[in-house]
Scaffold this motif. Structure first.
Motif, PDB file in Angstrom:
ATOM      1  N   SER A   1       0.818  -1.214   0.000  1.00 34.64           N
ATOM      2  CA  SER A   1       0.000   0.000   0.000  1.00 34.64           C
ATOM      3  C   SER A   1       0.849   1.260   0.000  1.00 34.64           C
ATOM      4  CB  SER A   1      -0.929   0.002   1.222  1.00 34.64           C
ATOM      5  OG  SER A   1      -1.818  -1.094   1.192  1.00 34.64           O
ATOM      6  N   ASN A   2       2.104   1.133   0.426  1.00 32.05           N
ATOM      7  CA  ASN A   2       3.016   2.282   0.487  1.00 32.05           C
ATOM      8  C   ASN A   2       4.363   1.906  -0.121  1.00 32.05           C
ATOM      9  OD1 ASN A   2       1.392   4.243   2.361  1.00 32.05           O
ATOM     10  ND2 ASN A   2       1.318   2.251   3.386  1.00 32.05           N
ATOM     11  N   PRO A   3       4.373   1.522  -1.400  1.00 29.15           N
ATOM     12  CA  PRO A   3       5.614   0.991  -1.992  1.00 29.15           C
ATOM     13  C   PRO A   3       6.764   1.977  -2.007  1.00 29.15           C
ATOM     14  CG  PRO A   3       3.966   1.444  -3.688  1.00 29.15           C
ATOM     15  CD  PRO A   3       3.263   1.564  -2.369  1.00 29.15           C
ATOM     16  N   ASP A   4       6.476   3.250  -2.219  1.00 28.56           N
ATOM     17  CA  ASP A   4       7.562   4.239  -2.298  1.00 28.56           C
ATOM     18  C   ASP A   4       8.310   4.348  -0.973  1.00 28.56           C
ATOM     19  OD1 ASP A   4       6.845   4.721  -4.887  1.00 28.56           O
ATOM     20  OD2 ASP A   4       5.730   6.556  -4.461  1.00 28.56           O
ATOM     21  N   GLN A   5       7.602   4.144   0.111  1.00 28.67           N
ATOM     22  CA  GLN A   5       8.222   4.249   1.431  1.00 28.67           C
ATOM     23  C   GLN A   5       9.205   3.102   1.669  1.00 28.67           C
ATOM     24  OE1 GLN A   5       5.387   4.652   4.618  1.00 28.67           O
ATOM     25  NE2 GLN A   5       6.891   4.161   6.212  1.00 28.67           N
ATOM     26  N   TYR A   6       8.909   1.933   1.101  1.00 32.23           N
ATOM     27  CA  TYR A   6       9.718   0.748   1.376  1.00 32.23           C
ATOM     28  C   TYR A   6      10.672   0.362   0.248  1.00 32.23           C
ATOM     29  CZ  TYR A   6       6.380   0.281   5.164  1.00 32.23           C
ATOM     30  OH  TYR A   6       5.611   0.509   6.274  1.00 32.23           O
ATOM     31  N   LEU A   7      10.519   0.991  -0.920  1.00 34.03           N
ATOM     32  CA  LEU A   7      11.352   0.604  -2.063  1.00 34.03           C
ATOM     33  C   LEU A   7      12.849   0.751  -1.801  1.00 34.03           C
ATOM     34  CD1 LEU A   7      11.440  -0.429  -4.944  1.00 34.03           C
ATOM     35  CD2 LEU A   7      11.229   1.940  -5.739  1.00 34.03           C
ATOM     36  N   PRO A   8      13.323   1.846  -1.186  1.00 33.82           N
ATOM     37  CA  PRO A   8      14.773   1.940  -0.938  1.00 33.82           C
ATOM     38  C   PRO A   8      15.297   0.775  -0.106  1.00 33.82           C
ATOM     39  CG  PRO A   8      13.726   4.081  -0.641  1.00 33.82           C
ATOM     40  CD  PRO A   8      12.620   3.085  -0.794  1.00 33.82           C
ATOM     41  N   TYR A   9      14.505   0.324   0.849  1.00 33.62           N
ATOM     42  CA  TYR A   9      14.939  -0.796   1.686  1.00 33.62           C
ATOM     43  C   TYR A   9      15.032  -2.067   0.861  1.00 33.62           C
ATOM     44  CZ  TYR A   9      14.651  -4.681   4.918  1.00 33.62           C
ATOM     45  OH  TYR A   9      14.876  -5.867   5.571  1.00 33.62           O
ATOM     46  N   VAL A  10      13.985  -2.375   0.082  1.00 36.91           N
ATOM     47  CA  VAL A  10      13.990  -3.645  -0.652  1.00 36.91           C
ATOM     48  C   VAL A  10      15.048  -3.640  -1.750  1.00 36.91           C
ATOM     49  CG1 VAL A  10      11.553  -3.996  -0.134  1.00 36.91           C
ATOM     50  CG2 VAL A  10      12.189  -3.027  -2.337  1.00 36.91           C
ATOM     51  N   MET A  11      15.339  -2.461  -2.313  1.00 32.57           N
ATOM     52  CA  MET A  11      16.412  -2.381  -3.311  1.00 32.57           C
ATOM     53  C   MET A  11      17.756  -2.667  -2.654  1.00 32.57           C
ATOM     54  SD  MET A  11      15.231   0.819  -5.746  1.00 32.57           S
ATOM     55  CE  MET A  11      16.575   0.548  -6.895  1.00 32.57           C
ATOM     56  N   GLY A  12      17.885  -2.281  -1.385  1.00 35.66           N
ATOM     57  CA  GLY A  12      19.102  -2.596  -0.648  1.00 35.66           C
ATOM     58  C   GLY A  12      19.258  -4.080  -0.399  1.00 35.66           C
ATOM     59  N   GLU A  13      18.158  -4.828  -0.525  1.00 33.76           N
ATOM     60  CA  GLU A  13      18.181  -6.285  -0.382  1.00 33.76           C
ATOM     61  C   GLU A  13      18.187  -6.970  -1.746  1.00 33.76           C
ATOM     62  OE1 GLU A  13      18.277  -8.043   2.570  1.00 33.76           O
ATOM     63  OE2 GLU A  13      18.684  -6.084   3.456  1.00 33.76           O
ATOM     64  N   ASP A  14      18.518  -6.193  -2.796  1.00 31.33           N
ATOM     65  CA  ASP A  14      18.646  -6.710  -4.170  1.00 31.33           C
ATOM     66  C   ASP A  14      17.317  -7.108  -4.795  1.00 31.33           C
ATOM     67  OD1 ASP A  14      21.424  -6.368  -4.160  1.00 31.33           O
ATOM     68  OD2 ASP A  14      21.743  -8.324  -3.236  1.00 31.33           O
ATOM     69  N   TYR A  15      16.247  -6.422  -4.417  1.00 29.05           N
ATOM     70  CA  TYR A  15      14.956  -6.599  -5.075  1.00 29.05           C
ATOM     71  C   TYR A  15      14.634  -5.307  -5.825  1.00 29.05           C
ATOM     72  CZ  TYR A  15      14.102 -10.866  -2.408  1.00 29.05           C
ATOM     73  OH  TYR A  15      14.184 -12.133  -1.878  1.00 29.05           O
ATOM     74  N   MET A  16      13.971  -5.454  -6.972  1.00 28.56           N
ATOM     75  CA  MET A  16      13.683  -4.286  -7.801  1.00 28.56           C
ATOM     76  C   MET A  16      12.337  -3.650  -7.480  1.00 28.56           C
ATOM     77  SD  MET A  16      16.387  -3.866  -9.421  1.00 28.56           S
ATOM     78  CE  MET A  16      15.824  -2.510 -10.435  1.00 28.56           C
ATOM     79  N   ASP A  17      11.475  -4.360  -6.772  1.00 28.01           N
ATOM     80  CA  ASP A  17      10.167  -3.804  -6.439  1.00 28.01           C
ATOM     81  C   ASP A  17       9.630  -4.456  -5.168  1.00 28.01           C
ATOM     82  OD1 ASP A  17       8.473  -6.217  -7.220  1.00 28.01           O
ATOM     83  OD2 ASP A  17       9.466  -5.795  -9.129  1.00 28.01           O
TER      84      ASP A  17
END
Length: 228
Positions: free
Chosen positions: A201-217
């Motif tokens: 529901s709030n992807p923009d808030q969590y995207l930097p974190y998941v990208m740091g874990e090598d996920y693109m979305d």
């Protein structure tokens, strides 16, 4: 001369290896269940420091345990089965709500969270989860909150009576959340769904974190790391 070829593993050998692996995994699971409750009784915080000191723990763990001993007096151990974060959060939250209701008569936080839990099934389906699949797990979390609410309804004015009521309620909570394949398992399963709903529901808030874990979305991260 050509190299000698390695004989191919037969189907029977393959099935034997799978059976051995399944047996070993089951033995490990049985040992964990026999020696580690889902959530332990209250333990002195010093036991954490003793564990890392006697186990030859890294200096960083020893420093952290020493610091925690200056802030807290007790702790609970959680079974390390992959759901320990969700299980610890659930237990601590329930314990906090019981203390607030029974000892302090504070109802606002419980009422807010109770309303959220009861409305979360609709939210989860709006996030794409199948109601039929998740409803049973949702019901278990609702029942835990009903237990907390019922425990806090009868308010005693005497301090010792309130403490006795709290002790009995905490004992009941621990009994409920330590049943193998019971409410704790169902609630942690559903909490994973709620966590995924929040992140999606709030992807923009969590995207930097998941990208740091090598996920693109965020959906990919939730699929692999969060969803049950």
């Amino acid at each position: 001369e050509g190299k000698m070829s390695t004989p191919a593993t037969t189907d029977d050998e393959h099935q034997r290896l799978i059976a051995q692996s399944d047996t070993l995994r089951q033995e490990i699971e049985d040992d964990v269940k026999a020696t580690q409750p889902l959530t332990s009784e209250l333990l002195p915080i010093s036991s954490l420091l003793e564990h890392y000191t006697n186990d030859g723990g890294a200096a960083g763990f020893v420093r952290s345990a020493t610091y925690l001993a200056t802030r807290y007096t007790s702790m609970r151990k959680i079974r390390g089965d992959g759901n320990c974060f969700y299980r610890a959060f659930l237990y601590s939250l329930c314990e906090h709500l019981l203390r607030s209701l029974i000892l302090e008569g504070q109802t606002e936080e419980f009422e807010r969270l109770d309303a959220f839990v009861k409305g979360s099934l609709k939210w989860s389906t709006e996030c794409g989860y199948d109601e039929f699949t998740i409803e049973m797990f949702y019901d278990e979390l609702v029942e835990i909150f009903e237990y907390i609410g019922a425990s806090g309804k009868e308010m005693a004015t005497d301090g010792s009576a309130r403490q006795s009521r709290l002790d009995a309620s905490l004992s009941g909570l621990r009994e409920r959340l330590n049943v193998e394949n019971g409410p704790s398992e169902s609630c942690t399963w559903y909490m994973r769904v709620l966590t995924a709903c929040e992140m999606k529901s709030n992807p923009d808030q969590y995207l930097p974190y998941v990208m740091g874990e090598d996920y693109m979305d965020v959906p990919s991260f939730c699929s692999r790391e969060v969803e049950p």
